[in-house]
Motif scaffolding. Structure first.
Motif, PDB file in Angstrom:
ATOM      1  N   VAL A 349     -14.082   7.895 -10.251  1.00  0.00           N
ATOM      2  CA  VAL A 349     -13.239   6.795 -10.708  1.00  0.00           C
ATOM      3  C   VAL A 349     -13.910   6.117 -11.897  1.00  0.00           C
ATOM      4  CG1 VAL A 349     -12.120   4.623 -10.080  1.00  0.00           C
ATOM      5  CG2 VAL A 349     -12.442   6.396  -8.332  1.00  0.00           C
ATOM      6  N   ALA A 350     -13.148   5.870 -12.936  1.00  0.00           N
ATOM      7  CA  ALA A 350     -13.696   5.172 -14.098  1.00  0.00           C
ATOM      8  C   ALA A 350     -14.199   3.788 -13.692  1.00  0.00           C
ATOM      9  CB  ALA A 350     -12.626   5.042 -15.175  1.00  0.00           C
ATOM     10  N   ASP A 351     -15.391   3.471 -14.118  1.00  0.00           N
ATOM     11  CA  ASP A 351     -16.019   2.195 -13.771  1.00  0.00           C
ATOM     12  C   ASP A 351     -15.590   1.135 -14.774  1.00  0.00           C
ATOM     13  OD1 ASP A 351     -17.560   0.193 -12.752  1.00  0.00           O
ATOM     14  OD2 ASP A 351     -19.471   0.970 -13.505  1.00  0.00           O
ATOM     15  N   ILE A 352     -14.365   0.680 -14.621  1.00  0.00           N
ATOM     16  CA  ILE A 352     -13.793  -0.299 -15.540  1.00  0.00           C
ATOM     17  C   ILE A 352     -13.059  -1.372 -14.729  1.00  0.00           C
ATOM     18  CG2 ILE A 352     -13.503   1.321 -17.468  1.00  0.00           C
ATOM     19  CD1 ILE A 352     -10.540   1.583 -16.600  1.00  0.00           C
ATOM     20  N   PRO A 353     -12.885  -2.565 -15.277  1.00  0.00           N
ATOM     21  CA  PRO A 353     -12.063  -3.568 -14.590  1.00  0.00           C
ATOM     22  C   PRO A 353     -10.611  -3.098 -14.521  1.00  0.00           C
ATOM     23  CG  PRO A 353     -13.425  -4.571 -16.310  1.00  0.00           C
ATOM     24  CD  PRO A 353     -13.490  -3.099 -16.519  1.00  0.00           C
ATOM     25  N   PHE A 354      -9.933  -3.428 -13.410  1.00  0.00           N
ATOM     26  CA  PHE A 354      -8.524  -3.058 -13.335  1.00  0.00           C
ATOM     27  C   PHE A 354      -7.737  -4.016 -12.465  1.00  0.00           C
ATOM     28  CE2 PHE A 354     -10.271  -0.557  -9.749  1.00  0.00           C
ATOM     29  CZ  PHE A 354      -9.320  -0.725  -8.752  1.00  0.00           C
ATOM     30  N   VAL A 355      -6.420  -4.013 -12.705  1.00  0.00           N
ATOM     31  CA  VAL A 355      -5.442  -4.771 -11.924  1.00  0.00           C
ATOM     32  C   VAL A 355      -4.510  -3.768 -11.272  1.00  0.00           C
ATOM     33  CG1 VAL A 355      -3.495  -6.369 -12.049  1.00  0.00           C
ATOM     34  CG2 VAL A 355      -5.533  -6.784 -13.445  1.00  0.00           C
ATOM     35  N   ASN A 356      -4.172  -3.993  -9.996  1.00  0.00           N
ATOM     36  CA  ASN A 356      -3.288  -3.072  -9.284  1.00  0.00           C
ATOM     37  C   ASN A 356      -2.470  -3.861  -8.271  1.00  0.00           C
ATOM     38  OD1 ASN A 356      -3.842  -0.030  -7.290  1.00  0.00           O
ATOM     39  ND2 ASN A 356      -2.077  -0.720  -8.406  1.00  0.00           N
ATOM     40  N   GLY A 357      -1.143  -3.852  -8.412  1.00  0.00           N
ATOM     41  CA  GLY A 357      -0.309  -4.624  -7.499  1.00  0.00           C
ATOM     42  C   GLY A 357       1.014  -3.959  -7.215  1.00  0.00           C
ATOM     43  N   ASP A 358       1.790  -4.563  -6.316  1.00  0.00           N
ATOM     44  CA  ASP A 358       3.061  -4.007  -5.872  1.00  0.00           C
ATOM     45  C   ASP A 358       4.113  -5.094  -5.758  1.00  0.00           C
ATOM     46  OD1 ASP A 358       2.662  -1.145  -5.329  1.00  0.00           O
ATOM     47  OD2 ASP A 358       1.221  -1.817  -3.821  1.00  0.00           O
ATOM     48  N   CYS A 359       5.368  -4.645  -5.618  1.00  0.00           N
ATOM     49  CA  CYS A 359       6.460  -5.512  -5.197  1.00  0.00           C
ATOM     50  C   CYS A 359       6.540  -5.461  -3.672  1.00  0.00           C
ATOM     51  CB  CYS A 359       7.776  -5.056  -5.822  1.00  0.00           C
ATOM     52  SG  CYS A 359       7.769  -5.131  -7.626  1.00  0.00           S
ATOM     53  N   ASP A 360       7.106  -6.483  -3.081  1.00  0.00           N
ATOM     54  CA  ASP A 360       7.129  -6.579  -1.625  1.00  0.00           C
ATOM     55  C   ASP A 360       7.984  -5.496  -0.973  1.00  0.00           C
ATOM     56  OD1 ASP A 360       6.147  -7.928   0.643  1.00  0.00           O
ATOM     57  OD2 ASP A 360       8.003  -9.063   0.864  1.00  0.00           O
ATOM     58  N   ASP A 361       9.096  -5.152  -1.602  1.00  0.00           N
ATOM     59  CA  ASP A 361      10.051  -4.215  -0.995  1.00  0.00           C
ATOM     60  C   ASP A 361      10.163  -2.938  -1.822  1.00  0.00           C
ATOM     61  OD1 ASP A 361      10.867  -5.990   1.189  1.00  0.00           O
ATOM     62  OD2 ASP A 361      11.732  -7.212  -0.398  1.00  0.00           O
ATOM     63  N   GLU A 362       9.053  -2.253  -1.970  1.00  0.00           N
ATOM     64  CA  GLU A 362       8.995  -1.062  -2.809  1.00  0.00           C
ATOM     65  C   GLU A 362       9.947   0.040  -2.352  1.00  0.00           C
ATOM     66  OE1 GLU A 362       7.535  -0.572  -5.574  1.00  0.00           O
ATOM     67  OE2 GLU A 362       5.869  -1.973  -5.762  1.00  0.00           O
ATOM     68  N   GLY A 363      10.219   0.121  -1.057  1.00  0.00           N
ATOM     69  CA  GLY A 363      10.951   1.275  -0.555  1.00  0.00           C
ATOM     70  C   GLY A 363      12.453   1.154  -0.514  1.00  0.00           C
ATOM     71  N   THR A 364      13.009  -0.048  -0.708  1.00  0.00           N
ATOM     72  CA  THR A 364      14.448  -0.223  -0.489  1.00  0.00           C
ATOM     73  C   THR A 364      15.301   0.608  -1.440  1.00  0.00           C
ATOM     74  OG1 THR A 364      14.346  -2.227  -1.874  1.00  0.00           O
ATOM     75  CG2 THR A 364      14.247  -2.522   0.530  1.00  0.00           C
ATOM     76  N   LEU A 365      14.972   0.602  -2.721  1.00  0.00           N
ATOM     77  CA  LEU A 365      15.765   1.321  -3.717  1.00  0.00           C
ATOM     78  C   LEU A 365      15.879   2.801  -3.370  1.00  0.00           C
ATOM     79  CD1 LEU A 365      17.226   1.387  -6.468  1.00  0.00           C
ATOM     80  CD2 LEU A 365      14.977   1.661  -7.543  1.00  0.00           C
ATOM     81  N   PHE A 366      14.782   3.377  -2.863  1.00  0.00           N
ATOM     82  CA  PHE A 366      14.741   4.807  -2.611  1.00  0.00           C
ATOM     83  C   PHE A 366      15.258   5.177  -1.218  1.00  0.00           C
ATOM     84  CE2 PHE A 366      11.210   3.464  -5.364  1.00  0.00           C
ATOM     85  CZ  PHE A 366      11.652   4.030  -6.547  1.00  0.00           C
ATOM     86  N   THR A 367      15.636   4.167  -0.455  1.00  0.00           N
ATOM     87  CA  THR A 367      16.157   4.410   0.887  1.00  0.00           C
ATOM     88  C   THR A 367      17.669   4.299   0.926  1.00  0.00           C
ATOM     89  OG1 THR A 367      14.063   3.528   1.741  1.00  0.00           O
ATOM     90  CG2 THR A 367      15.829   3.795   3.327  1.00  0.00           C
ATOM     91  N   LEU A 368      18.264   3.836  -0.159  1.00  0.00           N
ATOM     92  CA  LEU A 368      19.718   3.750  -0.213  1.00  0.00           C
ATOM     93  C   LEU A 368      20.374   5.120  -0.060  1.00  0.00           C
ATOM     94  CD1 LEU A 368      20.250   1.170  -3.094  1.00  0.00           C
ATOM     95  CD2 LEU A 368      20.548   0.789  -0.647  1.00  0.00           C
TER      96      LEU A 368
END
Length: 553
Positions: A349-368
């Motif tokens: 893994v590159a040893d660099i600062p990073f930001v990583n986040g999500d939306c609360d309901d990631e799966g709804t769109l793909f479950t329709l």
């Protein structure tokens, strides 16, 4: 009500990302930049200049189709850079959910967002640069390189207006340069099979991105950028791509970037490139290449329309198999030498600062697209057949206990008994969102805690959107729109810290295993930001990660 709310929400997204933006006002100065011996004439939009559609690679056609990208020849002559280049060939999207409000919602999303492109063709490897109009070749401004999302099947830089990012950076007194790149998607960028592996031409979309990052190193100084201060940034497939660049080459960035910003995407669990053999074989059969001594070469020599028609028959992100994608990064022995999550475990893994986040309901769109799954047994069958064929009965029992049919525990989360389109919809949405997005993010952060500076977020905005909630990609509103996330991005690009050094934003604490703090974005106008803990659905995500490591897609 449902239709109107969905359409208004996504119409807002379309407007905020700049699709259909009015032509720029006339300006007296005509911006130009010299690259090699070539002159590129850009657009003057007042506070920013745009240089659009610059080729960074040879056209990937003929023998370069299904082959590694080749860098552009030295530039000569004068070139117009006032229009975006064509999008790369897009995967056709079918909607197997019939008609009605939900079908209308998905169709709107697909046709108004994912399929908004500038026209598509194979000759598509171009790059765009947006700079403050005051930048000179000696400015040495930090650079952010945007990688678009779209399930590795769709999308183009034309879906987003980088001018709003640069304009905001100027307002903050932290000017940056914005770069966006095209890359091959669908089969053209992520064809997978033994033949592809043997030829050493896997993950071509990622190879395109890597070549674009090398182009930035070579040329960005001419635009006023600092090649030593590049941050790579993406959403969805773009964020997953960013993660893959952090993992490839033993974690050696080759000096191509110094920071990473990932929205709704992390090192996902994927297996060997031969896992795509069935899709490859179907394309070969459909195009009449079955009897060829070299089927890959046969595909290269086909007329584009013949090949595209065959590719369009393969599953897409809105097919019944949903997030079990036909086209995505896979272990090819070259760009990816192992399952990405195992590379994370091994420290590649590159040893660099990073930001990583999500939306609360990631799966709804793909479950329709799974509304015909309504019983416990159908859920069991779908999970086994689509995601974890080797799962034991006991693990499956545990998984379905941790993700129950109880609608109060499903996604959209925190909406009680509402949004239960079927008895199993919210349950499947919770599982799919955690499997592909939330669990991989938490795994990545936990593995890298105390090893480098990391920050994480959770977007709970648009929670009231019926059926979808704080859905996948909704955080784009906060960064290409007028939200706080844009400021955090600008600060990060300048300082490798989303808080910057101005002290004007809500403080975003670093993420550690001892204190797994999330900057959480809320709809509440009086308290739009707060710090929460990354301690939800712990047992469920741990099991999903365990299953993924044992049996990657």
């Amino acid at each position: 009500m449902f239709r109107g709310t969905v359409l208004r929400a996504f119409a807002a997204i379309v407007l905020l990302v700049g699709v259909g933006k009015a032509a720029p006002l006339e300006r007296d100065i005509v911006p130009t930049v010299t690259l090699d011996k070539g002159t590129f004439v850009g657009l003057n939009e007042g506070t920013v200049y745009k240089y659009l559609g610059i080729p960074f690679a040879q056209p990937p056609v003929g023998d370069l189709r299904f082959n590694l990208p080749v860098a552009n020849s030295p530039y000569n002559g004068t070139h117009s850079a006032i229009a975006l280049g064509a999008a790369c060939p897009q995967q056709a999207v079918s909607l197997p959910i019939g008609t009605g409000l939900v079908a209308d919602a998905v169709a709107f999303i697909v046709n108004s967002i994912f399929q908004i492109v500038t026209g598509s063709e194979e000759d598509c490897l171009t790059i765009n640069v947006v700079v403050p109009s005051t930048a000179t070749s000696t400015s040495k401004l930090p650079v952010v390189a945007w990688i678009f999302g779209g399930g590795f099947e769709l999308g183009s830089p034309g879906m987003y207006d980088g001018g709003v990012i640069v304009e905001r950076s100027i307002e903050l007194g932290e000017p940056i340069i914005y770069v966006s790149m095209n890359y091959r998607v669908s089969a053209f960028g992520f064809l997978a099979s033994q033949e592809v592996k043997d030829a050493g031409v896997g993950n071509l979309g990622l190879q395109d991105q890597r070549l674009a990052l090398k182009w930035i190193q070579k040329y960005i100084s001419a635009f006023g950028g600092d090649p030593d201060k590049v941050t790579i940034w993406g959403e969805s497939a773009g964020a997953i791509s960013v993660a893959m660049h952090m993992l490839t080459n033993g974690g050696d960035t080759e000096g191509l970037f110094r920071g990473a910003f990932m929205e709704s995407g992390s090192p996902i669990p994927v297996g060997d490139i031969t896992h795509g053999q069935a899709v490859y074989d179907a394309i070969v059969d459909e195009t009449g290449c079955t009897g060829a001594s070299d089927t890959l070469q046969c595909l290269r020599e086909l007329p584009y329309t013949t090949l595209k028609a065959a590719v369009d028959k393969s599953p897409n992100i809105f097919s019944f198999q949903s997030l079990n994608l036909a086209y995505l990064p896979r272990v090819d022995g070259n760009f990816l030498t192992d399952d990405p999550q195992k590379l994370v475990q091994s420290g590649s893994v590159a040893d660099i600062p990073f930001v990583n986040g999500d939306c609360d309901d990631e799966g709804t769109l793909f479950t329709l697209v799974l509304l015909n799954i309504t019983t416990e047994q159908e859920v069991r069958d779908y999970v086994v057949q689509n995601y974890v064929p080797e799962i034991s009965d006991s693990d499956l029992d545990t998984l379905l206990t941790l993700y129950p049919a109880d609608p109060t525990q499903g996604s959209p989360f925190d909406t009680g008994i509402l949004n239960a389109l079927t008895p199993q919809f919210k349950r499947l949405a919770a599982m799919q969102g955690d499997l592909v997005f939330q669990a991989p993010r938490r795994f990545f952060l936990q593995q890298r805690s105390a090893k480098q500076k990391i920050w994480s977020f959770l977007s709970k905005r648009l929670k009231a959107l019926p059926a979808l909630g704080a859905l996948h990609a909704s955080d784009i509103l906060d960064i290409y729109g007028t939200g706080e996330m844009r400021d955090y991005l600008v600060h990060f690009v300048n300082n490798l810290d989303p808080n910057g050094d101005t002290g004007t934003t809500f403080n975003w604490p670093q993420y550690t295993n001892d204190s797994p703090q999330l900057l959480t974005f809320l709809d509440d106008l009086t308290t739009p930001l707060q710090i929460t803990q990354d301690n939800y659905r712990v047992d469920g995500m741990q099991l999903l990660t365990q299953l993924s490591l044992a049996e990657p897609l």
